[in-house]
Motif scaffolding. Structure first.
Motif, PDB file in Angstrom:
ATOM      1  N   LEU A   1      58.069  14.354  34.539  1.00 12.19           N
ATOM      2  CA  LEU A   1      59.165  15.228  34.967  1.00 12.19           C
ATOM      3  C   LEU A   1      58.691  16.586  35.492  1.00 12.19           C
ATOM      4  O   LEU A   1      59.426  17.260  36.218  1.00 12.19           O
ATOM      5  CB  LEU A   1      60.134  15.459  33.799  1.00 12.19           C
ATOM      6  CG  LEU A   1      61.059  14.275  33.483  1.00 12.19           C
ATOM      7  CD1 LEU A   1      61.705  14.456  32.114  1.00 12.19           C
ATOM      8  CD2 LEU A   1      62.127  14.092  34.556  1.00 12.19           C
ATOM      9  N   GLU A   2      57.490  16.987  35.125  1.00 16.30           N
ATOM     10  CA  GLU A   2      56.926  18.269  35.577  1.00 16.30           C
ATOM     11  C   GLU A   2      56.905  18.292  37.120  1.00 16.30           C
ATOM     12  O   GLU A   2      56.300  17.424  37.743  1.00 16.30           O
ATOM     13  CB  GLU A   2      55.512  18.390  34.983  1.00 16.30           C
ATOM     14  CG  GLU A   2      54.648  19.475  35.547  1.00 16.30           C
ATOM     15  CD  GLU A   2      55.216  20.860  35.321  1.00 16.30           C
ATOM     16  OE1 GLU A   2      55.408  21.577  36.335  1.00 16.30           O
ATOM     17  OE2 GLU A   2      55.469  21.203  34.143  1.00 16.30           O
ATOM     18  N   SER A   3      57.571  19.305  37.716  1.00 14.75           N
ATOM     19  CA  SER A   3      57.732  19.213  39.176  1.00 14.75           C
ATOM     20  C   SER A   3      56.419  19.336  39.955  1.00 14.75           C
ATOM     21  O   SER A   3      56.302  18.825  41.061  1.00 14.75           O
ATOM     22  CB  SER A   3      58.791  20.176  39.710  1.00 14.75           C
ATOM     23  OG  SER A   3      58.824  21.324  38.952  1.00 14.75           O
ATOM     24  N   GLN A   4      55.438  19.995  39.361  1.00 18.90           N
ATOM     25  CA  GLN A   4      54.127  20.073  40.026  1.00 18.90           C
ATOM     26  C   GLN A   4      53.474  18.698  40.191  1.00 18.90           C
ATOM     27  O   GLN A   4      52.683  18.493  41.100  1.00 18.90           O
ATOM     28  CB  GLN A   4      53.194  20.909  39.149  1.00 18.90           C
ATOM     29  CG  GLN A   4      53.223  22.366  39.459  1.00 18.90           C
ATOM     30  CD  GLN A   4      51.957  23.014  38.910  1.00 18.90           C
ATOM     31  OE1 GLN A   4      51.301  22.491  37.998  1.00 18.90           O
ATOM     32  NE2 GLN A   4      51.605  24.152  39.475  1.00 18.90           N
ATOM     33  N   ASN A   5      53.789  17.808  39.263  1.00 22.19           N
ATOM     34  CA  ASN A   5      53.183  16.471  39.320  1.00 22.19           C
ATOM     35  C   ASN A   5      53.961  15.599  40.297  1.00 22.19           C
ATOM     36  O   ASN A   5      54.780  14.778  39.915  1.00 22.19           O
ATOM     37  CB  ASN A   5      53.163  15.840  37.923  1.00 22.19           C
ATOM     38  CG  ASN A   5      52.260  16.607  36.981  1.00 22.19           C
ATOM     39  OD1 ASN A   5      51.327  17.302  37.417  1.00 22.19           O
ATOM     40  ND2 ASN A   5      52.523  16.514  35.695  1.00 22.19           N
ATOM     41  N   ARG A   6      53.682  15.808  41.565  1.00 17.36           N
ATOM     42  CA  ARG A   6      54.496  15.156  42.603  1.00 17.36           C
ATOM     43  C   ARG A   6      54.183  13.685  42.749  1.00 17.36           C
ATOM     44  O   ARG A   6      55.054  12.878  42.991  1.00 17.36           O
ATOM     45  CB  ARG A   6      54.249  15.841  43.956  1.00 17.36           C
ATOM     46  CG  ARG A   6      54.935  17.161  44.056  1.00 17.36           C
ATOM     47  CD  ARG A   6      54.903  17.668  45.466  1.00 17.36           C
ATOM     48  NE  ARG A   6      55.702  16.814  46.350  1.00 17.36           N
ATOM     49  CZ  ARG A   6      55.776  16.980  47.655  1.00 17.36           C
ATOM     50  NH1 ARG A   6      55.107  17.935  48.237  1.00 17.36           N
ATOM     51  NH2 ARG A   6      56.516  16.186  48.389  1.00 17.36           N
ATOM     52  N   THR A   7      52.901  13.340  42.641  1.00 12.21           N
ATOM     53  CA  THR A   7      52.542  11.954  42.938  1.00 12.21           C
ATOM     54  C   THR A   7      52.029  11.256  41.694  1.00 12.21           C
ATOM     55  O   THR A   7      51.128  11.754  41.017  1.00 12.21           O
ATOM     56  CB  THR A   7      51.478  11.923  44.053  1.00 12.21           C
ATOM     57  OG1 THR A   7      52.008  12.626  45.173  1.00 12.21           O
ATOM     58  CG2 THR A   7      51.153  10.508  44.465  1.00 12.21           C
ATOM     59  N   ILE A   8      52.644  10.132  41.428  1.00  6.94           N
ATOM     60  CA  ILE A   8      52.314   9.362  40.228  1.00  6.94           C
ATOM     61  C   ILE A   8      51.930   7.958  40.655  1.00  6.94           C
ATOM     62  O   ILE A   8      52.685   7.281  41.361  1.00  6.94           O
ATOM     63  CB  ILE A   8      53.537   9.325  39.289  1.00  6.94           C
ATOM     64  CG1 ILE A   8      53.874  10.757  38.842  1.00  6.94           C
ATOM     65  CG2 ILE A   8      53.282   8.416  38.080  1.00  6.94           C
ATOM     66  CD1 ILE A   8      55.305  10.978  38.501  1.00  6.94           C
ATOM     67  N   MET A   9      50.725   7.568  40.281  1.00  5.06           N
ATOM     68  CA  MET A   9      50.237   6.247  40.698  1.00  5.06           C
ATOM     69  C   MET A   9      50.228   5.317  39.482  1.00  5.06           C
ATOM     70  O   MET A   9      49.804   5.724  38.397  1.00  5.06           O
ATOM     71  CB  MET A   9      48.824   6.448  41.249  1.00  5.06           C
ATOM     72  CG  MET A   9      48.067   5.218  41.616  1.00  5.06           C
ATOM     73  SD  MET A   9      46.665   5.756  42.663  1.00  5.06           S
ATOM     74  CE  MET A   9      45.388   4.717  42.040  1.00  5.06           C
ATOM     75  N   VAL A  10      50.711   4.100  39.678  1.00  2.00           N
ATOM     76  CA  VAL A  10      50.729   3.128  38.583  1.00  2.00           C
ATOM     77  C   VAL A  10      49.699   2.048  38.886  1.00  2.00           C
ATOM     78  O   VAL A  10      49.749   1.420  39.949  1.00  2.00           O
ATOM     79  CB  VAL A  10      52.138   2.510  38.428  1.00  2.00           C
ATOM     80  CG1 VAL A  10      52.142   1.427  37.356  1.00  2.00           C
ATOM     81  CG2 VAL A  10      53.167   3.586  38.081  1.00  2.00           C
ATOM     82  N   VAL A  11      48.756   1.862  37.968  1.00  2.00           N
ATOM     83  CA  VAL A  11      47.749   0.811  38.171  1.00  2.00           C
ATOM     84  C   VAL A  11      47.766  -0.180  37.010  1.00  2.00           C
ATOM     85  O   VAL A  11      48.162   0.149  35.894  1.00  2.00           O
ATOM     86  CB  VAL A  11      46.304   1.367  38.357  1.00  2.00           C
ATOM     87  CG1 VAL A  11      46.203   2.223  39.605  1.00  2.00           C
ATOM     88  CG2 VAL A  11      45.841   2.148  37.142  1.00  2.00           C
ATOM     89  N   GLY A  12      47.320  -1.392  37.315  1.00  2.00           N
ATOM     90  CA  GLY A  12      47.282  -2.447  36.305  1.00  2.00           C
ATOM     91  C   GLY A  12      47.064  -3.777  37.020  1.00  2.00           C
ATOM     92  O   GLY A  12      47.286  -3.875  38.222  1.00  2.00           O
ATOM     93  N   GLY A  13      46.649  -4.769  36.245  1.00  2.00           N
ATOM     94  CA  GLY A  13      46.455  -6.099  36.825  1.00  2.00           C
ATOM     95  C   GLY A  13      47.793  -6.714  37.233  1.00  2.00           C
ATOM     96  O   GLY A  13      48.835  -6.071  37.132  1.00  2.00           O
TER      97      GLY A  13
END
Ligand SMILES: Nc1ncnc2c1ncn2[C@@H]1O[C@H](COP(=O)(O)OP(=O)(O)O)[C@@H](O)[C@H]1O
Ligand SMILES: [Mg+2]
Length: 288
Positions: free
Chosen positions: A17-29
């Protein structure tokens, strides 16, 4: 039936939710709950933010047809992937990044840059390719080029550690390890194939025949004529932007005319085509 979803711990919630953290990448098999996690993140973010989902999962994508990297814009509410309008896409031309790492990285960068100015947050869904050297390079290069502030790493045991070790000692991206929920079911090969077929079929549902002047447009390499029938292609405009996918029907001897099926509006001016690596029919079935 809807999945129970993820129980996000408060630290992860706050970071997302922190607005500075604009890009969130999800990784996994494959089948580790990446897309379901993205749905949960959307629920968390949408009351406050405009969110772009960049879907870089080529084979089991939810945004755009298989073989592409695509993005969609979400505001206020997530109403199912089938209702999400594709804002833009890039053609990789295959259902796996293996052997296609350059178009893959190029596409991620281009689509990410197009999405970025239009949204507050970007969620990046990725392919399940996590094993071995090429997967390590792909994940590292993706991270370098996109610079996500957060990576959510879904693993059953420690299968991502050989990738994550590269980020040890760094504060950006911040990595949050998450356990794959026990309810997550692994799809078998034929379920994957049938999901792709259904996605292609829906994409080509309203396809019409279009004849291209093959001697006046960019052809992205010469391929043997016998493999052209049913070949999946991408139609590009006169500025090299990806417009739509097509399926080759017939090609005349010297490539002067290439007839294709495509949902693209007939008025659009075509500047070139790219050949995909697979051949499919209008039902979405792969043919060999
Ligand atoms: N938290 C969960 N609990 C139970 N089942 C889940 C959960 N998350 C996902 N699933 C199911 O597991 C399967 C794989 O999830 P998905 O999000 O599509 O994985 P991925 O995107 O990593 O391939 C889907 O059938 C999904 O409905
Ligand atoms: Mg997925």
């Amino acid at each position: 039936m809807t999945d129970p979803g993820f129980v996000l711990n408060p630290k992860i919630k706050d970071a997302v939710l922190e607005s500075q953290n604009r890009t969130i990448m999800v990784v996994g098999g494959s089948d580790t709950g990446k897309t379901t996690l993205i749905e949960d993140l959307l629920e968390l973010l949408l009351p406050t933010f405009r969110v772009g989902v960049v879907d870089a999962d080529l084979g089991q994508s939810h945004v755009g047809p298989p073989t592409t990297i695509a993005w969609g814009l979400l505001e206020k509410k997530f109403e199912g992937w089938e209702n999400l309008v594709v804002k833009d896409f890039y053609f990789v031309g295959a259902t796996s990044p293996s052997g296609n790492l350059l178009p893959m990285i190029t596409g991620i960068k281009i689509i990410y840059e197009r999405a970025r100015p239009q949204v507050d947050k970007i969620l990046l869904d990725t392919t399940g390719m996590i094993r071995g050297g090429p997967a390590r390079v792909l994940k590292r290069c993706m991270t370098d080029i996109i610079q996500p502030r957060i990576i959510l790493a879904l693993q059953r045991t420690d299968e991502l550690e050989h990738i994550l070790i590269g980020f040890r000692g760094m504060t950006i991206p911040k990595i949050y390890r998450m356990k794959v929920p026990p309810g997550v079911r692994q799809k078998n090969y034929s379920e994957r194939v049938s999901y792709r077929e259904q996605r292609f079929k829906a994409y080509f549902e309203r396809a019409q025949s279009l004849v291209l002047a093959g001697d006046r447009i960019g052809l992205g390499g010469i391929v043997s004529e016998e493999y052209l029938h049913n070949r999946l292609i991408c139609l590009r405009d006169t500025e090299g932007r990806n417009l739509a996918l097509g399926i080759v029907d017939e090609v005349d001897g010297r490539m002067r005319s290439i007839s294709v099926y495509t949902p693209l509006d007939k008025e659009k001016k075509i500047g070139g085509i790219l050949w995909g690596k697979l051949r499919i029919n209008l039902e979405g079935k792969e043919v060999d």
